[in-house]
Design an enzyme around this catalytic site. Sequence first.
Site, PDB file in Angstrom:
ATOM      1  N   GLY A   1      27.444  56.047  84.122  1.00 40.91           N
ATOM      2  CA  GLY A   1      28.199  55.003  84.810  1.00 40.91           C
ATOM      3  C   GLY A   1      29.682  55.373  84.836  1.00 40.91           C
TER       4      GLY A   1
ATOM      5  N   LYS B   1      33.943  48.174  88.130  1.00 41.79           N
ATOM      6  CA  LYS B   1      34.995  49.201  88.124  1.00 41.79           C
ATOM      7  C   LYS B   1      35.016  50.048  89.395  1.00 41.79           C
ATOM      8  CE  LYS B   1      35.191  49.625  83.130  1.00 41.79           C
ATOM      9  NZ  LYS B   1      35.124  50.499  81.961  1.00 41.79           N
TER      10      LYS B   1
ATOM     11  N   ARG C   1      18.984  57.804  82.535  1.00 42.14           N
ATOM     12  CA  ARG C   1      17.761  57.216  83.097  1.00 42.14           C
ATOM     13  C   ARG C   1      17.668  57.522  84.590  1.00 42.14           C
ATOM     14  NH1 ARG C   1      17.703  50.739  82.812  1.00 42.14           N
ATOM     15  NH2 ARG C   1      19.530  51.055  84.133  1.00 42.14           N
TER      16      ARG C   1
HETATM   17  P1  NAP Z   1      28.081  51.064  83.995  1.00 41.54           P
HETATM   18  O1  NAP Z   1      28.905  51.773  85.003  1.00 41.54           O
HETATM   19  O2  NAP Z   1      27.378  49.808  84.371  1.00 41.54           O
HETATM   20  O3  NAP Z   1      26.972  52.129  83.469  1.00 41.54           O
HETATM   21  C1  NAP Z   1      25.969  51.727  82.566  1.00 41.54           C
HETATM   22  C2  NAP Z   1      25.201  52.954  82.052  1.00 41.54           C
HETATM   23  O4  NAP Z   1      24.245  52.471  81.101  1.00 41.54           O
HETATM   24  C3  NAP Z   1      24.399  53.688  83.132  1.00 41.54           C
HETATM   25  O5  NAP Z   1      24.311  55.058  82.791  1.00 41.54           O
HETATM   26  C4  NAP Z   1      23.017  53.030  83.004  1.00 41.54           C
HETATM   27  O6  NAP Z   1      21.935  53.849  83.426  1.00 41.54           O
HETATM   28  C5  NAP Z   1      22.927  52.864  81.503  1.00 41.54           C
HETATM   29  N1  NAP Z   1      21.977  51.833  81.152  1.00 41.54           N
HETATM   30  C6  NAP Z   1      22.151  50.481  81.272  1.00 41.54           C
HETATM   31  N2  NAP Z   1      21.037  49.846  80.833  1.00 41.54           N
HETATM   32  C7  NAP Z   1      20.160  50.812  80.434  1.00 41.54           C
HETATM   33  C8  NAP Z   1      18.849  50.795  79.886  1.00 41.54           C
HETATM   34  N3  NAP Z   1      18.225  49.642  79.629  1.00 41.54           N
HETATM   35  N4  NAP Z   1      18.272  51.975  79.581  1.00 41.54           N
HETATM   36  C9  NAP Z   1      18.908  53.152  79.805  1.00 41.54           C
HETATM   37  N5  NAP Z   1      20.152  53.243  80.339  1.00 41.54           N
HETATM   38  C10 NAP Z   1      20.763  52.087  80.648  1.00 41.54           C
HETATM   39  O7  NAP Z   1      28.928  50.730  82.686  1.00 41.54           O
HETATM   40  P2  NAP Z   1      30.215  51.492  82.101  1.00 41.54           P
HETATM   41  O8  NAP Z   1      31.443  50.904  82.618  1.00 41.54           O
HETATM   42  O9  NAP Z   1      29.992  52.957  82.285  1.00 41.54           O
HETATM   43  O10 NAP Z   1      30.140  51.057  80.551  1.00 41.54           O
HETATM   44  C11 NAP Z   1      29.128  51.565  79.701  1.00 41.54           C
HETATM   45  C12 NAP Z   1      29.346  51.029  78.285  1.00 41.54           C
HETATM   46  O11 NAP Z   1      30.561  51.529  77.751  1.00 41.54           O
HETATM   47  C13 NAP Z   1      29.444  49.491  78.192  1.00 41.54           C
HETATM   48  O12 NAP Z   1      28.759  49.080  77.028  1.00 41.54           O
HETATM   49  C14 NAP Z   1      30.922  49.231  78.052  1.00 41.54           C
HETATM   50  O13 NAP Z   1      31.196  48.025  77.338  1.00 41.54           O
HETATM   51  C15 NAP Z   1      31.327  50.453  77.227  1.00 41.54           C
HETATM   52  N6  NAP Z   1      32.754  50.765  77.393  1.00 41.54           N
HETATM   53  C16 NAP Z   1      33.534  50.727  76.290  1.00 41.54           C
HETATM   54  C17 NAP Z   1      34.881  51.033  76.397  1.00 41.54           C
HETATM   55  C18 NAP Z   1      35.749  50.993  75.175  1.00 41.54           C
HETATM   56  O14 NAP Z   1      36.977  50.908  75.324  1.00 41.54           O
HETATM   57  N7  NAP Z   1      35.182  51.077  73.990  1.00 41.54           N
HETATM   58  C19 NAP Z   1      35.435  51.378  77.644  1.00 41.54           C
HETATM   59  C20 NAP Z   1      34.589  51.436  78.755  1.00 41.54           C
HETATM   60  C21 NAP Z   1      33.237  51.119  78.620  1.00 41.54           C
HETATM   61  P3  NAP Z   1      21.506  53.918  84.983  1.00 41.54           P
HETATM   62  O15 NAP Z   1      22.518  54.807  85.639  1.00 41.54           O
HETATM   63  O16 NAP Z   1      20.149  54.495  84.953  1.00 41.54           O
HETATM   64  O17 NAP Z   1      21.539  52.503  85.510  1.00 41.54           O
END
Ligand code: NAP
Length: 275
Positions: free
Chosen positions: A138, A75, A161
Amino acid sequence: MEIEKRVNGKTKLIGVIGNPIEHTMSPQLQNTIFSAIGENCIYVPFHIEKDDLEDAVKGFKALNAVGFNITVPFKKDIMKYLDEISDKAVIIDAVNTVKISNGRLTGYNTDAEGFSRAFKSESNLDFKDKKVILIGAGGAACSVAVQLVMEGAKSVGIINRTVSKAESIASKINKNFGFKIECYKPDDSRASEAFKQADIIVNATSVGMYPETENMPISTVYSFSEGQIVFDLVYKPQKTMFLKKAGDAGCKIINGTGMLFHQAVLQMKSGRAKD
Ligand code: NAP
């Protein structure tokens, strides 16, 4: 209409790119909406490697696609390949929707508004004067934080984290809205106290998402309080371990399906499908 009858020489392509992409529910959702509204579009998922992102963007343009959506982890990276980006997506610093019109690529972010609509329709409440704890920093967390501040939350705390990522969201929000966000490392005792006192808790990490469904984004020192509203952006599984524990503690729980639906409808309203 069934897909084999619907797809013809005039069908327009809309893609969704991510890595992984296999879990996505967007194609079922979007193709169902296209069938229901009689729009001759097909929505197809593509698994892309990081080094191929630019080529994938050129590919969509060359194929005369109407646009494409972007999910984890592209993104932010996608932004450097676009001609224009909406103001909200610039503040959020993440794009989840690209519209291609006359060869120009414009980026939007529909996550923030989708989150707000889902929360309101499932809780019958809004964010005004609420104390909110957000886990994750994120792209999705940033969208949620921006929306919470725009809609009058009393306080927002971010636990992540990598605390520097939370601080970077906080500094962006302070610069754009003059609103101060507290940032915590997961082992900070102030974080577990703020968590307990919050009106609303949002998991915006990917922790607990299929296939790692036993995982929790917080440790066992954190405890839910009865009556809290707990929202998990994850939608597969529908009830993450995080939501199970919150439900057991007497919280109102909301999963990511409603947000997915609302942001998908908003993606269509961004104009792509009608172009
Ligand atoms: P992203 O930018 O990759 O961010 C991921 C986040 O998760 C970061 O804060 C990361 O921490 C944390 N994380 C990942 N693995 C971890 C672990 N093992 N332990 C602790 N923290 C961890 O992803 P995103 O786009 O923000 O999306 C996040 C989630 O929201 C995804 O599951 C996505 O499918 C969901 N989502 C859902 C919708 C919906 O419409 N329902 C829309 C958007 C996103 P660090 O910063 O420390 O790496």
